[in-house]
Every structure is written in structure tokens, then in C-alpha cells.
Design a protein around this motif. Structure first.
Motif, PDB file in Angstrom:
ATOM      1  N   VAL A  56      32.736   7.484  90.209  1.00  0.00           N
ATOM      2  CA  VAL A  56      31.392   6.957  89.964  1.00  0.00           C
ATOM      3  C   VAL A  56      31.453   6.016  88.755  1.00  0.00           C
ATOM      4  N   ASP A  57      30.310   5.487  88.359  1.00  0.00           N
ATOM      5  CA  ASP A  57      30.239   4.498  87.280  1.00  0.00           C
ATOM      6  C   ASP A  57      30.936   4.961  86.006  1.00  0.00           C
ATOM      7  N   ILE A  58      30.770   6.217  85.647  1.00  0.00           N
ATOM      8  CA  ILE A  58      31.383   6.728  84.412  1.00  0.00           C
ATOM      9  C   ILE A  58      32.891   6.552  84.470  1.00  0.00           C
ATOM     10  N   GLY A  59      33.496   6.962  85.554  1.00  0.00           N
ATOM     11  CA  GLY A  59      34.946   6.858  85.702  1.00  0.00           C
ATOM     12  C   GLY A  59      35.437   5.431  85.747  1.00  0.00           C
ATOM     13  N   GLN A  60      34.638   4.557  86.331  1.00  0.00           N
ATOM     14  CA  GLN A  60      35.045   3.159  86.445  1.00  0.00           C
ATOM     15  C   GLN A  60      34.928   2.416  85.120  1.00  0.00           C
ATOM     16  N   GLY A  61      34.143   2.972  84.178  1.00  0.00           N
ATOM     17  CA  GLY A  61      33.956   2.300  82.898  1.00  0.00           C
ATOM     18  C   GLY A  61      34.898   2.774  81.805  1.00  0.00           C
ATOM     19  N   LEU A  62      35.759   3.725  82.106  1.00  0.00           N
ATOM     20  CA  LEU A  62      36.675   4.236  81.087  1.00  0.00           C
ATOM     21  C   LEU A  62      37.899   3.341  80.927  1.00  0.00           C
ATOM     22  N   ASN A  63      38.420   3.307  79.709  1.00  0.00           N
ATOM     23  CA  ASN A  63      39.640   2.570  79.422  1.00  0.00           C
ATOM     24  C   ASN A  63      40.470   3.434  78.488  1.00  0.00           C
ATOM     25  N   PRO A  64      41.631   3.891  78.934  1.00  0.00           N
ATOM     26  CA  PRO A  64      42.292   3.497  80.168  1.00  0.00           C
ATOM     27  C   PRO A  64      41.601   4.103  81.392  1.00  0.00           C
ATOM     28  N   GLU A  65      41.769   3.413  82.512  1.00  0.00           N
ATOM     29  CA  GLU A  65      41.170   3.842  83.765  1.00  0.00           C
ATOM     30  C   GLU A  65      41.778   5.187  84.178  1.00  0.00           C
ATOM     31  N   PRO A  66      40.940   6.168  84.519  1.00  0.00           N
ATOM     32  CA  PRO A  66      41.489   7.451  84.962  1.00  0.00           C
ATOM     33  C   PRO A  66      42.333   7.257  86.221  1.00  0.00           C
ATOM     34  N   PRO A  67      43.474   7.905  86.292  1.00  0.00           N
ATOM     35  CA  PRO A  67      44.322   7.717  87.471  1.00  0.00           C
ATOM     36  C   PRO A  67      43.720   8.366  88.709  1.00  0.00           C
ATOM     37  N   TYR A  68      44.022   7.800  89.855  1.00  0.00           N
ATOM     38  CA  TYR A  68      43.686   8.436  91.125  1.00  0.00           C
ATOM     39  C   TYR A  68      44.749   9.516  91.314  1.00  0.00           C
ATOM     40  N   LEU A  69      44.346  10.763  91.164  1.00  0.00           N
ATOM     41  CA  LEU A  69      45.308  11.856  91.058  1.00  0.00           C
ATOM     42  C   LEU A  69      46.172  12.050  92.297  1.00  0.00           C
TER      43      LEU A  69
END
Length: 175
Positions: free
Chosen positions: A92-105
Motif C-alpha cells: 500500500v502507499d505506506i510501503g511504497q513511500g519508504l526508502n529503502p523500499e521494502p523488499p518483496y519477500l
């Protein structure tokens, strides 16, 4: 003596330059700006080596059961999917706005051992948005989350959707 003086002077100049950079505000800390490749490598390598060093193999979760995987899904779906996504689910938006980008596990979980995954979930990773769940969840819950995370690479969107349809009683968290 000249070598020692030059060495000490070099470190003093480096320290002063670092302090000037810190106090000048020139380094952009905005999450919307990517780190330069050298800084990104330095931070990523430091994080990976730290996790490997601190993860206790003795605290490793044993082989997971299907019940643990179902219980782990509940925690993952309530807390992790927002940033990491899942099969058939975008962050969602929260995850897309993080830096570094959270990995797709599902793509990255194979790079980590079970003790390392447990350590990450329990302790979090500073300045990445990855919280520590160790203060708010029992180790059994975190072990179940690791069991589910390790299943992600083989999971299809349809299988993930089936987990979502499970009755609440079946997916209750371990005590």
C-alpha cells in the motif's frame, strides 16, 4: 614521525569534513531521494553483516508445521503485507513511500537463514521502516511469521487468497 603526523592529520581532516557535512544540512535525507550507490552499498552491507552476526543459530525456529504457517499468515496479513506485499497483493502507499523500499519477500527470503529472519522480525532494522515486533509479540508468534514468510516463494496468489478466507478461529495466534 612525518608518517604518523600525516596519518593523524588525515583523520582530523576527514572528521572535520564529516562534521561539516552533518552540520551543513547539505546531505538530503528525504525518503523520496535515493541514496547514491556507494551509500546504499555501505548501508546494505552493514545491515546484512549485522544481521548475520547477531542472529543466534541456537534460537532458530525448527521445521515449521502447517498450523504455524496458518498462524504466521495472520500476523503477516495484519502487519507485513502493507509494506512487503504478497502473492497477488501490492504494497500500500505506506510501503511504497519508504526508502529503502521494502523488499518483496517472496523474491528475497531465500537470501536469509531462519535464524536471520527471526532476528529481523524480532528486532527490526533501524532507519528502514522495519519495526521490531519482539516487544509486542511472543516468540511463538514470530516463529510462526517466519514459517509463513519462508513459504511465500512457492505461494500463488490463489493460495494467498485461500489463507485470507480462513475462519478467524483457524488462524488464531499461538499462546
Amino acid at each position: 614521525m612525518k608518517v604518523v603526523t600525516g596519518f593523524v592529520l588525515g583523520w582530523v581532516v576527514l572528521a572535520v569534513a564529516a562534521l561539516l557535512l552533518v552540520f551543513s544540512g547539505l546531505y538530503n535525507v528525504a525518503a523520496s531521494k535515493q541514496d547514491n550507490p556507494i551509500i546504499a552499498w555501505l548501508l546494505s552491507t552493514t545491515m546484512r553483516r549485522s544481521v548475520a552476526h547477531h542472529a543466534d543459530a541456537a534460537a532458530a525456529p525448527g521445521p515449521s508445521t502447517e498450523d504455524q504457517v496458518r498462524q504466521g499468515f495472520k500476523l503477516y496479513n495484519e502487519t507485513c503485507v502493507y509494506c512487503h506485499g504478497g502473492p497477488g497483493k501490492d504494497p500500500v502507499d505506506i510501503g511504497q513511500g519508504l526508502n529503502p523500499e521494502p523488499p518483496y519477500l517472496a523474491d528475497t527470503v531465500g537470501r536469509w537463514t531462519a535464524p536471520e529472519l527471526f532476528w529481523i522480525v524480532k528486532n527490526g532494522i533501524r532507519m528502514t521502516g522495519m519495526p521490531s515486533f519482539g516487544r509486542t509479540h511472543a516468540d511463538a508468534e514470530l516463529i510462526a511469521a517466519v514459517a509463513f514468510i519462508q513459504r511465500l516463494p512457492q505461494m500463488t496468489p490463489a493460495q494467498y487468497a485461500e489463507f485470507e478466507k480462513q475462519p478467524e478461529a483457524e488462524s488464531s495466534t499461538p499462546q
